[in-house]
Design an enzyme around this catalytic site. Structure first.
Site, PDB file in Angstrom:
ATOM      1  N   ALA A 165       1.260  -1.446  -0.340  1.00 34.13           N
ATOM      2  CA  ALA A 165      -0.034   0.483  -0.138  1.00 34.13           C
ATOM      3  C   ALA A 165       0.568   1.389   0.206  1.00 34.13           C
ATOM      4  CB  ALA A 165      -1.225  -0.337   1.504  1.00 34.13           C
ATOM      5  N   LYS A 166       0.219   2.231  -1.186  1.00 36.90           N
ATOM      6  CA  LYS A 166       0.688   3.154  -0.755  1.00 36.90           C
ATOM      7  C   LYS A 166       0.789   4.514   0.172  1.00 36.90           C
ATOM      8  CE  LYS A 166       3.167   6.704  -4.661  1.00 36.90           C
ATOM      9  NZ  LYS A 166       4.453   6.508  -4.110  1.00 36.90           N
ATOM     10  N   LEU A 167       1.038   4.492   1.419  1.00 41.47           N
ATOM     11  CA  LEU A 167       0.193   5.262   2.453  1.00 41.47           C
ATOM     12  C   LEU A 167       1.129   6.625   2.857  1.00 41.47           C
ATOM     13  CD1 LEU A 167      -0.235   1.883   4.904  1.00 41.47           C
ATOM     14  CD2 LEU A 167      -2.309   3.246   3.161  1.00 41.47           C
TER      15      LEU A 167
END
Ligand code: PMP
Length: 303
Positions: free
Chosen positions: A153-155
């Site tokens: 995930a690109k958080l």
């Protein structure tokens, strides 16, 4: 005038503002994408690269934040094309979709907290040098494992860790940092994936090494195998392997294909951009500028 997509509408950029109590600003509860639009002067066209794939990853990131967007994958792609067209740039751009916990509320959590979605874009050149090669360090800051964060995930919150590594690299006179995984193996750059060339073969760490599964990484693996006839292996390797590499390079939406010519002040190969890196870079730029019809399916024309 420049425009953003904000609260379900295309609005002037200066009207896309959030309050200081916004949950995502206080707690890092957002996720985002970085997408490139490449302007072709020859074709008088803007090509958005891998649009769908970026939104597939955004939807994956949203799930880990319990964000349920009101838009389908098709909606997201269509809104983006409309926004890019409305802005009317005739140069390369960087498109930033952002999904975030928008409620103005004190208190941690994810479930039952309002969220929202926005997109903005900006003219964008090279994020890292792509011609001479860059000097990087092996960072003392490691990537967080799947025990701390949902993988893939690109958080927004994760980028504090990346920013620490990048800031430390710059303070020490380097351009970028190579980060190790939680297990001490090579993972990736602070904002890009890494490839190593050794004896004519390409190696890149597997996704299990706490890295973001890059879309550029995937694209380069295809181009290397199919168009350059190279062997590509996903392989766990220790930082000491970097120093015996023939070539090293970073890749990513921002970084594109960026040769690494020094690690911790030691030359890689002959200290110049390597042959395979150069060939992959050419293949990549040919594709993104719409000059390789075989991969036109990866591009979304805007105008
Ligand atoms: N790793 C990290 C930590 C990144 O921020 C990025 C940029 N999104 C990448 C790798 C490369 O991913 P992509 O090729 O999808 O841009």
């Amino acid at each position: 005038m420049k425009f953003a997509f904000f609260r379900d509408k295309i609005v002037p950029m200066e009207d896309a503002k959030i309050g200081i109590m916004t949950h995502a600003l206080n707690y890092g509860t957002g996720c985002f994408e970085g997408i490139r639009g490449y302007w072709s002067e020859d074709r008088q066209q803007m090509y958005v690269f891998q649009l769908r794939e970026h939104y597939e990853r955004l939807l994956h990131s949203c799930r880990s934040l319990h964000i349920k967007l009101d838009y389908t994958l098709d909606d997201l792609c269509n809104i983006t094309v409309k926004l890019v067209r409305k802005n009317g740039y005739r140069q390369d751009v960087y498109i930033r979709p952002l999904a975030y916990k928008s409620e103005e509320k004190i208190g941690l959590g994810l479930v039952g907290i309002e969220d929202d979605f926005a997109i903005y874009l900006s003219p964008f050149g090279d994020y890292l040098d792509v011609s001479e090669g860059i000097s990087v360090c092996v960072s003392r800051f490691r990537r967080l494992s799947e025990h701390s964060l949902p993988p893939g995930a690109k958080l927004t919150g994760v980028y504090f860790n990346s920013s620490l590594a990048k800031a430390d690299a710059i303070n020490r006179g380097f351009v970028e940092a190579i980060m190790l995984s939680s297990r001490g193996n090579v993972a990736e750059g602070s904002g890009e994936n890494i490839f190593m060339v050794k004896n004519g073969k390409l190696y890149t760490p597997p996704v299990s090494e706490d890295l973001l599964p890059g879309i550029t990484r995937k694209v380069l693996m295809i181009l290397a195998r199919k168009d350059l006839g190279l062997v590509v292996n996903e392989k766990v390797f220790k930082p000491k392997a970097l120093f015996t590499a023939d070539e090293l390079f970073f890749c990513g939406t921002g970084a594109q294909v960026s040769p690494i010519v020094k690690v911790d002040n030691k030359k890689i190969g002959n200290g110049k951009i390597g042959e395979i890196t150069k060939r992959l870079q050419e293949a990549y730029f040919t594709v993104v500028k719409g000059e390789n019809p075989k991969y036109s399916k990866w591009l979304t024309p805007v105008y």
